[in-house]
Design a protein around this motif. Structure first.
Motif, PDB file in Angstrom:
ATOM      1  N   LEU A 162       0.740  -1.232  -0.064  1.00 10.23           N
ATOM      2  CA  LEU A 162      -0.085  -0.032  -0.090  1.00 10.23           C
ATOM      3  C   LEU A 162       0.859   1.356  -0.029  1.00 10.23           C
ATOM      4  O   LEU A 162       1.887   1.304   1.000  1.00 10.23           O
ATOM      5  CB  LEU A 162      -0.942   0.011   1.229  1.00 10.23           C
ATOM      6  CG  LEU A 162      -2.057  -1.137   1.058  1.00 10.23           C
ATOM      7  CD1 LEU A 162      -2.936  -0.942   2.565  1.00 10.23           C
ATOM      8  CD2 LEU A 162      -3.056  -0.687  -0.130  1.00 10.23           C
ATOM      9  N   ASP A 178      -5.150  -1.002  -2.852  1.00 11.22           N
ATOM     10  CA  ASP A 178      -4.838  -2.432  -2.889  1.00 11.22           C
ATOM     11  C   ASP A 178      -5.031  -3.132  -4.030  1.00 11.22           C
ATOM     12  O   ASP A 178      -4.257  -3.430  -4.624  1.00 11.22           O
ATOM     13  CB  ASP A 178      -5.719  -3.112  -1.673  1.00 11.22           C
ATOM     14  CG  ASP A 178      -5.104  -4.798  -1.674  1.00 11.22           C
ATOM     15  OD1 ASP A 178      -3.828  -4.973  -1.639  1.00 11.22           O
ATOM     16  OD2 ASP A 178      -5.891  -5.521  -1.860  1.00 11.22           O
ATOM     17  N   GLU A 182      -8.695   2.237   1.002  1.00 11.03           N
ATOM     18  CA  GLU A 182      -7.572   1.412   1.208  1.00 11.03           C
ATOM     19  C   GLU A 182      -7.829   0.283  -0.067  1.00 11.03           C
ATOM     20  O   GLU A 182      -6.880  -0.361  -0.501  1.00 11.03           O
ATOM     21  CB  GLU A 182      -7.655   0.524   2.679  1.00 11.03           C
ATOM     22  CG  GLU A 182      -6.355  -0.257   2.860  1.00 11.03           C
ATOM     23  CD  GLU A 182      -6.363  -0.841   4.129  1.00 11.03           C
ATOM     24  OE1 GLU A 182      -6.343  -2.100   4.379  1.00 11.03           O
ATOM     25  OE2 GLU A 182      -6.216   0.095   5.068  1.00 11.03           O
TER      26      GLU A 182
END
Length: 253
Positions: free
Chosen positions: A84, A100, A96
């Protein structure tokens, strides 16, 4: 009920318990050295004592298959965290799970760099001219992120910063992507090189077949996405013509 051990099993268990519970086997001598308290020929009695008194240590018995599965899960988690990117600014769009998915498809030359926000409609207003102006000193790839009024997230990775141009620019690193409804990327098809072209009244990415892969207007209010020859993509949004909620452009430093 008693348990029978072979000589080899006893030796292996003994080595394990020495490592797990050294306080049973060793004690500090006056000179600071560790002195063995249990003779080697008492392996079996010590093992029986430990097994009959499991409360001395918290035991959690798992199968080999379960342990391997746990290790794989931990490794995947650590790998994902390591991959990340670090965002130097707050994003109003990217979460997130977006990062990802995206980071694994970015060119190698952009990895391990921090992401810097160069333009955001939430911070800089809705103006394509401002977007171009903020790109003036950028000399590296950029990531365009669009969120429409249906809360669909999509955009493009551009090998070059956005600018007003008299012809198309960019390289085959450029691609389109969409999270609508599932994550998918659309790389260069090789059919043409109409990667990017900037006008004062619009930004175009991908062309051929009479349509643009992604098109944004001067006010960054309206946009469209159709299948095009450059990327052989499907429309990036659930609606081919959409209303823009947010636009962000990130670069890598």
């Amino acid at each position: 009920m008693g348990v029978a051990y072979s000589v080899g099993e006893v030796d292996h268990l003994y080595i394990f318990f020495v490592q797990w519970s050294p306080e049973i086997y060793y004690n500090k001598h006056d000179d600071g050295k560790n002195v063995m308290m249990v003779e080697p020929d008492t392996h079996v009695s010590v093992i029986d004592t430990l097994l009959s008194n499991p409360a001395s240590k918290p035991w959690n018995i798992v199968t080999v298959k379960q342990q391997k599965s746990r290790l794989r899960s931990v490794c995947r988690s650590l790998d994902s965290q390591d991959l990340l990117p670090v965002l130097l600014n707050h994003s109003h769009v990217l979460k997130e799970h977006h990062l990802d998915k995206l980071v694994g498809h970015m060119p190698a030359r952009t990895r391990e760099y921090h992401w810097k926000l160069m333009y955001s409609t939430a911070e800089h207003g809705t103006s394509l001219k401002t977007l171009y102006r903020n790109m003036t000193d950028v000399d590296r790839p950029v990531l365009l992120v669009v969120k429409d009024m249906d809360n669909q997230v999509f955009g493009a990775f551009s090998s070059d910063p956005f600018k007003v141009s008299s012809c198309c620019y960019g390289t085959g690193e450029t691609f389109l992507y969409s999270f609508s409804p599932d994550f998918q990327i659309f790389r260069w098809s090789g059919k043409n090189s109409y990667f990017i072209r900037g006008f004062l009244d619009s930004l175009q990415m991908g062309a051929g077949g009479g349509h643009f892969g992604l098109w944004l207007d001067a006010d960054l209010h309206h946009g469209s996405s159709y299948s095009c020859n450059t990327f052989c993509n499907r429309p990036l949004s659930i609606h081919q013509d959409f209303i823009i909620q947010d636009v962000e452009v990130w670069t890598f430093i």
